[in-house]
Design a protein around this motif. Sequence first.
Motif, PDB file in Angstrom:
ATOM      1  N   GLU B  13       0.831  -1.202   0.000  1.00 27.83           N
ATOM      2  CA  GLU B  13       0.000   0.000   0.000  1.00 27.83           C
ATOM      3  C   GLU B  13       0.868   1.254   0.000  1.00 27.83           C
ATOM      4  O   GLU B  13       0.462   2.296  -0.477  1.00 27.83           O
ATOM      5  CB  GLU B  13      -0.890   0.019   1.248  1.00 27.83           C
ATOM      6  CG  GLU B  13      -1.890  -1.094   1.246  1.00 27.83           C
ATOM      7  CD  GLU B  13      -3.309  -0.583   1.174  1.00 27.83           C
ATOM      8  OE1 GLU B  13      -3.809  -0.108   2.201  1.00 27.83           O
ATOM      9  OE2 GLU B  13      -3.895  -0.676   0.093  1.00 27.83           O
ATOM     10  N   LEU B  18       5.686  -0.038  -3.466  1.00 27.84           N
ATOM     11  CA  LEU B  18       5.023  -0.467  -4.698  1.00 27.84           C
ATOM     12  C   LEU B  18       5.920  -0.160  -5.902  1.00 27.84           C
ATOM     13  O   LEU B  18       6.065  -0.977  -6.817  1.00 27.84           O
ATOM     14  CB  LEU B  18       3.681   0.267  -4.841  1.00 27.84           C
ATOM     15  CG  LEU B  18       2.812  -0.178  -6.006  1.00 27.84           C
ATOM     16  CD1 LEU B  18       2.379  -1.617  -5.838  1.00 27.84           C
ATOM     17  CD2 LEU B  18       1.580   0.721  -6.121  1.00 27.84           C
ATOM     18  N   GLN B  19       6.571   1.016  -5.869  1.00 27.90           N
ATOM     19  CA  GLN B  19       7.453   1.395  -6.974  1.00 27.90           C
ATOM     20  C   GLN B  19       8.677   0.492  -7.044  1.00 27.90           C
ATOM     21  O   GLN B  19       9.084   0.057  -8.126  1.00 27.90           O
ATOM     22  CB  GLN B  19       7.887   2.851  -6.817  1.00 27.90           C
ATOM     23  CG  GLN B  19       6.744   3.822  -7.096  1.00 27.90           C
ATOM     24  CD  GLN B  19       7.159   5.274  -6.939  1.00 27.90           C
ATOM     25  OE1 GLN B  19       8.161   5.576  -6.302  1.00 27.90           O
ATOM     26  NE2 GLN B  19       6.391   6.162  -7.529  1.00 27.90           N
ATOM     27  N   SER B  22       7.639  -2.697  -8.530  1.00 27.47           N
ATOM     28  CA  SER B  22       7.389  -2.566  -9.977  1.00 27.47           C
ATOM     29  C   SER B  22       8.686  -2.706 -10.762  1.00 27.47           C
ATOM     30  O   SER B  22       8.741  -3.404 -11.772  1.00 27.47           O
ATOM     31  CB  SER B  22       6.782  -1.206 -10.316  1.00 27.47           C
ATOM     32  OG  SER B  22       5.714  -0.910  -9.477  1.00 27.47           O
ATOM     33  N   VAL B  23       9.733  -2.034 -10.258  1.00 24.34           N
ATOM     34  CA  VAL B  23      11.032  -2.103 -10.931  1.00 24.34           C
ATOM     35  C   VAL B  23      11.562  -3.536 -10.915  1.00 24.34           C
ATOM     36  O   VAL B  23      12.038  -4.056 -11.922  1.00 24.34           O
ATOM     37  CB  VAL B  23      12.052  -1.155 -10.249  1.00 24.34           C
ATOM     38  CG1 VAL B  23      13.440  -1.347 -10.838  1.00 24.34           C
ATOM     39  CG2 VAL B  23      11.609   0.290 -10.386  1.00 24.34           C
ATOM     40  N   VAL B  25       9.928  -6.361 -10.561  1.00 26.84           N
ATOM     41  CA  VAL B  25       9.121  -7.326 -11.321  1.00 26.84           C
ATOM     42  C   VAL B  25       9.417  -7.185 -12.814  1.00 26.84           C
ATOM     43  O   VAL B  25       9.458  -8.168 -13.549  1.00 26.84           O
ATOM     44  CB  VAL B  25       7.616  -7.130 -11.027  1.00 26.84           C
ATOM     45  CG1 VAL B  25       6.758  -7.857 -12.036  1.00 26.84           C
ATOM     46  CG2 VAL B  25       7.300  -7.620  -9.620  1.00 26.84           C
ATOM     47  N   ALA B  26       9.688  -5.936 -13.253  1.00 26.90           N
ATOM     48  CA  ALA B  26       9.942  -5.698 -14.677  1.00 26.90           C
ATOM     49  C   ALA B  26      11.360  -6.074 -15.085  1.00 26.90           C
ATOM     50  O   ALA B  26      11.645  -6.238 -16.255  1.00 26.90           O
ATOM     51  CB  ALA B  26       9.679  -4.232 -15.019  1.00 26.90           C
ATOM     52  N   ASN B  27      12.265  -6.190 -14.108  1.00 28.60           N
ATOM     53  CA  ASN B  27      13.661  -6.502 -14.415  1.00 28.60           C
ATOM     54  C   ASN B  27      14.107  -7.725 -13.640  1.00 28.60           C
ATOM     55  O   ASN B  27      13.637  -7.964 -12.536  1.00 28.60           O
ATOM     56  CB  ASN B  27      14.566  -5.324 -14.021  1.00 28.60           C
ATOM     57  CG  ASN B  27      14.308  -4.096 -14.863  1.00 28.60           C
ATOM     58  OD1 ASN B  27      14.882  -3.933 -15.922  1.00 28.60           O
ATOM     59  ND2 ASN B  27      13.416  -3.232 -14.386  1.00 28.60           N
ATOM     60  N   TYR B  30      18.113  -5.612 -10.060  1.00 27.02           N
ATOM     61  CA  TYR B  30      18.407  -4.181 -10.127  1.00 27.02           C
ATOM     62  C   TYR B  30      19.377  -3.828  -9.018  1.00 27.02           C
ATOM     63  O   TYR B  30      19.284  -4.367  -7.916  1.00 27.02           O
ATOM     64  CB  TYR B  30      17.118  -3.376  -9.982  1.00 27.02           C
ATOM     65  CG  TYR B  30      16.941  -2.324 -11.053  1.00 27.02           C
ATOM     66  CD1 TYR B  30      16.603  -2.704 -12.347  1.00 27.02           C
ATOM     67  CD2 TYR B  30      17.102  -0.973 -10.785  1.00 27.02           C
ATOM     68  CE1 TYR B  30      16.446  -1.760 -13.351  1.00 27.02           C
ATOM     69  CE2 TYR B  30      16.947  -0.016 -11.786  1.00 27.02           C
ATOM     70  CZ  TYR B  30      16.613  -0.421 -13.065  1.00 27.02           C
ATOM     71  OH  TYR B  30      16.455   0.514 -14.055  1.00 27.02           O
ATOM     72  N   GLU B  37      18.503   6.177  -8.515  1.00 26.07           N
ATOM     73  CA  GLU B  37      18.356   7.155  -9.589  1.00 26.07           C
ATOM     74  C   GLU B  37      16.906   7.218 -10.084  1.00 26.07           C
ATOM     75  O   GLU B  37      16.338   8.291 -10.274  1.00 26.07           O
ATOM     76  CB  GLU B  37      19.276   6.767 -10.742  1.00 26.07           C
ATOM     77  CG  GLU B  37      19.198   7.721 -11.913  1.00 26.07           C
ATOM     78  CD  GLU B  37      20.014   7.230 -13.091  1.00 26.07           C
ATOM     79  OE1 GLU B  37      21.205   6.968 -12.912  1.00 26.07           O
ATOM     80  OE2 GLU B  37      19.451   7.108 -14.189  1.00 26.07           O
ATOM     81  N   ILE B  38      16.321   6.044 -10.246  1.00 27.57           N
ATOM     82  CA  ILE B  38      14.991   6.011 -10.842  1.00 27.57           C
ATOM     83  C   ILE B  38      13.915   6.491  -9.858  1.00 27.57           C
ATOM     84  O   ILE B  38      12.943   7.137 -10.245  1.00 27.57           O
ATOM     85  CB  ILE B  38      14.724   4.583 -11.377  1.00 27.57           C
ATOM     86  CG1 ILE B  38      14.022   4.712 -12.706  1.00 27.57           C
ATOM     87  CG2 ILE B  38      13.928   3.746 -10.445  1.00 27.57           C
ATOM     88  CD1 ILE B  38      14.114   3.464 -13.474  1.00 27.57           C
ATOM     89  N   LEU B  39      14.114   6.206  -8.586  1.00 24.22           N
ATOM     90  CA  LEU B  39      13.112   6.625  -7.602  1.00 24.22           C
ATOM     91  C   LEU B  39      13.331   8.065  -7.152  1.00 24.22           C
ATOM     92  O   LEU B  39      12.410   8.729  -6.687  1.00 24.22           O
ATOM     93  CB  LEU B  39      13.162   5.705  -6.373  1.00 24.22           C
ATOM     94  CG  LEU B  39      12.770   4.255  -6.606  1.00 24.22           C
ATOM     95  CD1 LEU B  39      13.131   3.402  -5.411  1.00 24.22           C
ATOM     96  CD2 LEU B  39      11.286   4.142  -6.899  1.00 24.22           C
ATOM     97  N   PHE B  84       2.601  -9.200  -5.761  1.00 28.43           N
ATOM     98  CA  PHE B  84       2.524  -7.998  -6.591  1.00 28.43           C
ATOM     99  C   PHE B  84       1.408  -8.136  -7.625  1.00 28.43           C
ATOM    100  O   PHE B  84       0.604  -7.230  -7.835  1.00 28.43           O
ATOM    101  CB  PHE B  84       3.861  -7.767  -7.286  1.00 28.43           C
ATOM    102  CG  PHE B  84       3.893  -6.550  -8.172  1.00 28.43           C
ATOM    103  CD1 PHE B  84       4.125  -5.294  -7.639  1.00 28.43           C
ATOM    104  CD2 PHE B  84       3.679  -6.668  -9.534  1.00 28.43           C
ATOM    105  CE1 PHE B  84       4.140  -4.166  -8.450  1.00 28.43           C
ATOM    106  CE2 PHE B  84       3.698  -5.539 -10.351  1.00 28.43           C
ATOM    107  CZ  PHE B  84       3.927  -4.301  -9.806  1.00 28.43           C
ATOM    108  N   LEU B  88      -1.916  -5.875  -7.936  1.00 32.07           N
ATOM    109  CA  LEU B  88      -2.209  -5.147  -9.169  1.00 32.07           C
ATOM    110  C   LEU B  88      -3.603  -5.500  -9.678  1.00 32.07           C
ATOM    111  O   LEU B  88      -4.390  -4.617 -10.068  1.00 32.07           O
ATOM    112  CB  LEU B  88      -1.140  -5.507 -10.212  1.00 32.07           C
ATOM    113  CG  LEU B  88      -1.133  -4.737 -11.522  1.00 32.07           C
ATOM    114  CD1 LEU B  88      -0.954  -3.258 -11.278  1.00 32.07           C
ATOM    115  CD2 LEU B  88       0.004  -5.238 -12.411  1.00 32.07           C
TER     116      LEU B  88
END
Lengths: 207, 100
Positions: B13, B18-19, B22-23, B25-27, B30, B37-39, B84, B88
């Motif tokens: 929540e 969550l962010q 997301s990173v 799960v997509a990669n 990391y 950098e991304i956050l 996750f 979603l």
Amino acid sequence: MKEVQDYEKDIASIRNMMERSVKFISLSGLSGVIAGLYALAGASYVYYLIYYPYSPFGFRFYYANQSEVIIHLLTVAIIVLVLSIGTGFWFSHRKAKKLGMSIWNRASQQLMIDLIIPLATGGLFILILLSRGYYGVTAPACLIFYGLALINASRNTYSEVRYLGFTEIILGLISALIPGYGLIFWAIGFGAMHIVYGAVMHFRYDK
Amino acid sequence: MKNPFEHLDKVLEHSVRLQIMSVLVANESYDFNSLKEILGLTDGSIASHIKALEKEKYISISKSFVGKKPNTRYKATERGRTVFKKHLDALEELIKQQKK
């Protein structure tokens, strides 16, 4: 309790994070256009070297099969390659700075690895063929391996790179079907197509 | 899904967690600096959320060295990916229901 807008915001942030973490968005479109110009300049130079004053579509007196000519052509190709990569790095570095990101992150590393494997394979393959006297396949092989490299790397950057990859492969295959016009296809694939796709990317993402 | 609220995950929540998920799960994996950098967050704040996710076994951590620099990599675990995905799906379901 959260409102529906909050859930929508959550979903938007998930999508945003997934995209940004996977894709190298600092890739500069303008550097593609400039790489295309280098390639056209290189191709024109080679045209003067081999065909001039005859049309590149016509019959020619010199063939690219003497070793001095081959070395000359290779030198031009390597200069074009080095200048293009240098410009790509420089412009992407500038764009990354503007976006507040570094050029060397997880997405760009993955992009490099995915590019280098097919490119290095293709490069060595072409050099081996050249050393054994198969000159005719150079242009088609350059285009095909470059196209494969772009498609392989495209999941880590903009989708235009993928389409450029398909275009290069198709050009490479046609070029293989019509021997003798390698220079023309090389100029279209590495020159004109980089300018077209680079310009599209520039206007879509760099503005 | 009868009651999507039940499928929302308490840990996820929080928007930073969550962010991060997301990173991951997509990669496949990391590293800490790329994540930072991304956050666009400070070391301390990322570290605390990472710790929370690790405690729930949503992510795994592997430490190694690149030259002399320590390199910490994070991976989403199977459990993390499943949670996750459920979270979603529940979010989407909630939006659908409330829009009716």
